[in-house]
Design a protein around this motif. Sequence first.
Motif, short mmCIF file in Angstrom:
data_model
loop_
_atom_site.label_atom_id
_atom_site.label_comp_id
_atom_site.label_asym_id
_atom_site.label_seq_id
_atom_site.Cartn_x
_atom_site.Cartn_y
_atom_site.Cartn_z
N HIS A 178 -56.73 64.49 -68.85
CA HIS A 178 -58.07 64.67 -69.95
C HIS A 178 -59.43 64.79 -68.52
N TRP A 179 -59.37 64.25 -67.54
CA TRP A 179 -60.88 64.12 -66.93
C TRP A 179 -60.50 64.21 -65.74
N GLY A 209 -57.76 73.34 -66.41
CA GLY A 209 -58.81 73.54 -67.98
C GLY A 209 -58.82 71.77 -68.28
N ALA A 211 -61.65 68.75 -67.17
CA ALA A 211 -62.88 68.50 -66.90
C ALA A 211 -63.24 67.97 -65.36
N GLU A 236 -68.74 67.37 -66.29
CA GLU A 236 -68.53 67.88 -67.38
C GLU A 236 -67.52 66.69 -67.72
N PRO A 238 -64.58 65.05 -70.78
CA PRO A 238 -63.47 65.26 -71.47
C PRO A 238 -63.47 65.72 -73.00
N ARG A 239 -62.65 66.68 -73.08
CA ARG A 239 -62.50 67.65 -74.52
C ARG A 239 -62.73 66.70 -75.60
N ALA A 240 -61.49 65.59 -75.57
CA ALA A 240 -61.18 64.87 -75.61
C ALA A 240 -62.48 63.55 -76.61
#
Length: 241
Positions: A178-179, A209, A211, A236, A238-240
């Motif tokens: 995620h990152w 995609g 971060a 950026e 993580p979207r989570a």
Amino acid sequence: MADNSAIEWTDSTWNPVTGCTKITDGCVNCYAARLAERFRGVAGHPFENGFDITLKPHKLDQPIRWKRPRTIFVNSMSDLFHKQVPTGYIDQVFDVMEQADHHRYQVLTKRSSLMRNYLKRRYADHAAPDHIWLGVSVEHAGARSRIDHLRQAPAAVRFLSVEPLIGPTGPLDLSGIHWVIVGGESGPGCRPMEADWVREVRDECVRQGVAFFFKQWGGIRPKSGGRTLDDRIWSEMPRAA
């Protein structure tokens, strides 16, 4: 625990364990070891034992007493999954993180298979809570197996610390990640980081995609080269999150 951490991607640090041993070439110029060893033998100092593995149970409840929510880097001065840290003590650290769930925690290790195995035992039928982020260090292509170990772990948020980046990573499979944080080495004897190595990781993150956070170019001082990459600050998350 240190409030207002100078580390760009976290708010604070919490060290219920200090000390470690070097296991990869990414550890050669470890900043934490350099700092701790300066105080070896100084009676009463937190690093009186230098960088020897030292459990600090009196610090276990600090996140519980810390009422304002924040992002906490766990064991910035150690590795929670070092073989000398008893499993029962790791349990206590995770108990605190689960209890004080008003914070977000970042747990980072080079001992990726040990972390994976621990998480599989603790979270046998579900992922770790999403406020506990789990990550591994990847300093060059030779460390990519740690990514596979991380992917096998039952974690809701997984991240890579590509720091110090001391060689090209080569192609990265970031599925389930995620990152990604990237940074150059700093301090005496720091090894230079090439811009194309950073771009290679950045481009994989953009393509897949994920971060991307660029922490620093490194140098004698951590902030020497700044953190601008191709005329942009990459921060950026993580979207989570």
